[in-house]
Design a protein around this motif. Sequence first.
Motif, mmCIF file in Angstrom:
data_model
loop_
_atom_site.group_PDB
_atom_site.id
_atom_site.type_symbol
_atom_site.label_atom_id
_atom_site.label_comp_id
_atom_site.label_asym_id
_atom_site.label_seq_id
_atom_site.Cartn_x
_atom_site.Cartn_y
_atom_site.Cartn_z
ATOM 1 N N TYR A 27 13.144 1.869 1.373
ATOM 2 C CA TYR A 27 14.444 1.709 0.742
ATOM 3 C C TYR A 27 15.528 2.184 1.705
ATOM 4 O O TYR A 27 15.225 2.736 2.777
ATOM 5 C CB TYR A 27 14.506 2.509 -0.561
ATOM 6 N N ASN A 28 16.775 2.001 1.318
ATOM 7 C CA ASN A 28 17.874 2.482 2.161
ATOM 8 C C ASN A 28 18.099 3.982 1.983
ATOM 9 O O ASN A 28 19.066 4.532 2.477
ATOM 10 C CB ASN A 28 19.172 1.714 1.892
ATOM 11 N N SER A 29 17.182 4.641 1.266
ATOM 12 C CA SER A 29 17.156 6.091 1.149
ATOM 13 C C SER A 29 15.797 6.574 1.641
ATOM 14 O O SER A 29 14.765 6.229 1.064
ATOM 15 C CB SER A 29 17.366 6.529 -0.309
ATOM 16 N N ASP A 30 15.782 7.356 2.724
ATOM 17 C CA ASP A 30 14.520 7.781 3.324
ATOM 18 C C ASP A 30 13.660 8.594 2.359
ATOM 19 O O ASP A 30 12.430 8.607 2.471
ATOM 20 C CB ASP A 30 14.776 8.606 4.588
ATOM 21 N N SER A 31 14.267 9.271 1.408
ATOM 22 C CA SER A 31 13.500 10.116 0.491
ATOM 23 C C SER A 31 12.614 9.303 -0.442
ATOM 24 O O SER A 31 11.734 9.861 -1.108
ATOM 25 C CB SER A 31 14.450 10.987 -0.337
ATOM 26 N N LEU A 32 12.821 7.979 -0.524
ATOM 27 C CA LEU A 32 12.034 7.117 -1.409
ATOM 28 C C LEU A 32 10.976 6.325 -0.654
ATOM 29 O O LEU A 32 10.172 5.625 -1.274
ATOM 30 C CB LEU A 32 12.961 6.150 -2.156
ATOM 31 N N ASP A 33 10.957 6.408 0.664
ATOM 32 C CA ASP A 33 9.991 5.645 1.454
ATOM 33 C C ASP A 33 8.580 6.184 1.249
ATOM 34 O O ASP A 33 8.380 7.375 0.983
ATOM 35 C CB ASP A 33 10.341 5.697 2.943
ATOM 36 N N SER A 34 7.595 5.286 1.403
ATOM 37 C CA SER A 34 6.215 5.715 1.205
ATOM 38 C C SER A 34 5.249 4.753 1.879
ATOM 39 O O SER A 34 5.518 3.545 1.965
ATOM 40 C CB SER A 34 5.893 5.779 -0.289
ATOM 41 N N ASN A 35 4.132 5.309 2.366
ATOM 42 C CA ASN A 35 2.992 4.527 2.837
ATOM 43 C C ASN A 35 1.808 4.860 1.946
ATOM 44 O O ASN A 35 1.356 6.003 1.912
ATOM 45 C CB ASN A 35 2.665 4.852 4.297
ATOM 46 N N ASP A 36 1.309 3.887 1.189
ATOM 47 C CA ASP A 36 0.267 4.116 0.201
ATOM 48 C C ASP A 36 -1.021 3.414 0.616
ATOM 49 O O ASP A 36 -0.992 2.359 1.260
ATOM 50 C CB ASP A 36 0.706 3.606 -1.168
ATOM 51 N N GLN A 37 -2.155 3.995 0.194
ATOM 52 C CA GLN A 37 -3.456 3.411 0.478
ATOM 53 C C GLN A 37 -4.309 3.456 -0.787
ATOM 54 O O GLN A 37 -4.299 4.443 -1.521
ATOM 55 C CB GLN A 37 -4.188 4.181 1.595
ATOM 56 N N MET A 38 -5.034 2.390 -1.017
ATOM 57 C CA MET A 38 -5.946 2.302 -2.152
ATOM 58 C C MET A 38 -7.266 1.673 -1.705
ATOM 59 O O MET A 38 -7.271 0.813 -0.826
ATOM 60 C CB MET A 38 -5.357 1.445 -3.277
ATOM 61 N N LEU A 39 -8.352 2.113 -2.311
ATOM 62 C CA LEU A 39 -9.669 1.528 -2.069
ATOM 63 C C LEU A 39 -10.386 1.433 -3.397
ATOM 64 O O LEU A 39 -10.529 2.425 -4.114
ATOM 65 C CB LEU A 39 -10.478 2.381 -1.088
ATOM 66 N N ASP A 40 -10.823 0.225 -3.731
ATOM 67 C CA ASP A 40 -11.507 -0.018 -4.996
ATOM 68 C C ASP A 40 -12.842 -0.691 -4.700
ATOM 69 O O ASP A 40 -12.931 -1.568 -3.832
ATOM 70 C CB ASP A 40 -10.650 -0.911 -5.896
ATOM 71 N N GLY A 41 -13.893 -0.270 -5.399
ATOM 72 C CA GLY A 41 -15.210 -0.838 -5.163
ATOM 73 C C GLY A 41 -16.004 -1.014 -6.435
ATOM 74 O O GLY A 41 -15.783 -0.316 -7.435
ATOM 75 N N GLU A 42 -16.949 -1.967 -6.392
ATOM 76 C CA GLU A 42 -17.815 -2.223 -7.543
ATOM 77 C C GLU A 42 -19.179 -2.673 -7.044
ATOM 78 O O GLU A 42 -19.280 -3.484 -6.127
ATOM 79 C CB GLU A 42 -17.201 -3.298 -8.443
ATOM 80 N N TRP A 43 -20.228 -2.122 -7.640
ATOM 81 C CA TRP A 43 -21.597 -2.566 -7.360
ATOM 82 C C TRP A 43 -22.292 -2.851 -8.674
ATOM 83 O O TRP A 43 -22.243 -2.056 -9.613
ATOM 84 C CB TRP A 43 -22.358 -1.484 -6.594
ATOM 85 N N VAL A 44 -22.944 -4.018 -8.768
ATOM 86 C CA VAL A 44 -23.654 -4.436 -9.970
ATOM 87 C C VAL A 44 -25.071 -4.824 -9.575
ATOM 88 O O VAL A 44 -25.276 -5.564 -8.596
ATOM 89 C CB VAL A 44 -22.955 -5.625 -10.668
ATOM 90 N N ARG A 45 -26.046 -4.357 -10.322
ATOM 91 C CA ARG A 45 -27.452 -4.668 -10.080
ATOM 92 C C ARG A 45 -28.088 -5.098 -11.395
ATOM 93 O O ARG A 45 -28.051 -4.369 -12.387
ATOM 94 C CB ARG A 45 -28.180 -3.438 -9.533
ATOM 95 N N HIS A 46 -28.670 -6.304 -11.427
ATOM 96 C CA HIS A 46 -29.299 -6.851 -12.628
ATOM 97 C C HIS A 46 -30.813 -6.811 -12.493
ATOM 98 O O HIS A 46 -31.363 -7.168 -11.444
ATOM 99 C CB HIS A 46 -28.851 -8.291 -12.868
#
Length: 376
Positions: free
Chosen positions: A77-96
């Motif tokens: 944003y044009n305000s440095d206090s609102l800037d952010s670098n975010d990371q997410m990791l999502d996983g799923e394992w299914v066994r039938h």
Amino acid sequence: MAGFFCVIAVISPRLWAAEWSARPSADARAEYNDNVQLLPGHVESTEGMVVNASVNLQRADERSHLRLTPTLRAIRYNSDSLDSNDQMLDGEWVRHGERGGWQLNAGWTRDTTLTSELELSGLIQTRKRHLERRLAPSIYYVLSPRHSVRMNADYTSVSYVDAQFTGLVNYNYISTDLSWSYQWSERIEATSSIFGNRLDARAIDNRTDTGGVQLQLNAAFTERMDGEFSVGLRHSDDNQAGSKNSEGWLSNLHLTRKDSRGQWHMMASRTVDPSGTGVLVQHDQLDLTREQNVAQHWNMSVNAHWSANQDPRSTVINSDRRYRSGTLRLSRILSPTWRVDATYAYAWQRYAGQMDPAEQNIFMLSVNYSGMPAAE
């Protein structure tokens, strides 16, 4: 996060030998927001850019399926206090197996309160780092063509960095349930379950245990209409001095109706959920969405949302709030993988004891890319 990869590493070697497929996606959004932090009486506007990039990795063999989805998000944003670098990791394992199966869902999120807290606590007035780790195993077994049983567990750990005096506290949340399903007909399935959960927020010396029962119906009414309905009862025990035990009912209704030009989605629910305030919150929601094909290559989506949060304990009222939002989105499909969206969103929020509500208007223009699955 290391534990997440340790779990993945012991998953069937046979599955790792299967062929991977990868589907990348990304979007870049220019945004004008007249009240990013939903502050009452706030008049300062903000412009900025949000970029998301992710890849959906999948691998499968005859009996197993593995999915990993890493995501990166940059907010400027044009305000440095609102800037952010975010990371997410999502996983799923299914066994039938022959008559049963296992499933493991896991997630790791490193973002900020600007994106993590709006849904339940609404405390986005200050930007603080939010860390969340989640692990949810489950197992099911088919007793007969009409009867099956399932057991689920879920562990979530949430922490905040340098969030003193913001009202946010670290917490752990554990939930389990055992359910039995009966296939009434080709179109209707009934499920009964018993559940229990524990919220532990040591910073405020709060531990709340909840148990209850629930009945759920899944139905395909017609080829164009289907739905899900559940209703239940709960009892919560709170260990804080001066707090009273509480009882209440829970419900959930989802309906989808398709027609020749689009579809309707309706959701109404009452749940009791953990929040960043360190207490369980009774969360009532009503959500209505219309998706419409307005012309060739043009789509429109309209959404209206209403929610109310309430702390079931009689000794605490400062977490109670009301929230409303509405969204209008117009999309132009450029190709099977590219789309342009123009969006307007409005939000309104008020806390208990607050004299004035907070209002927010957002105008967004975004370019979206969703790649076709490609095998290595």
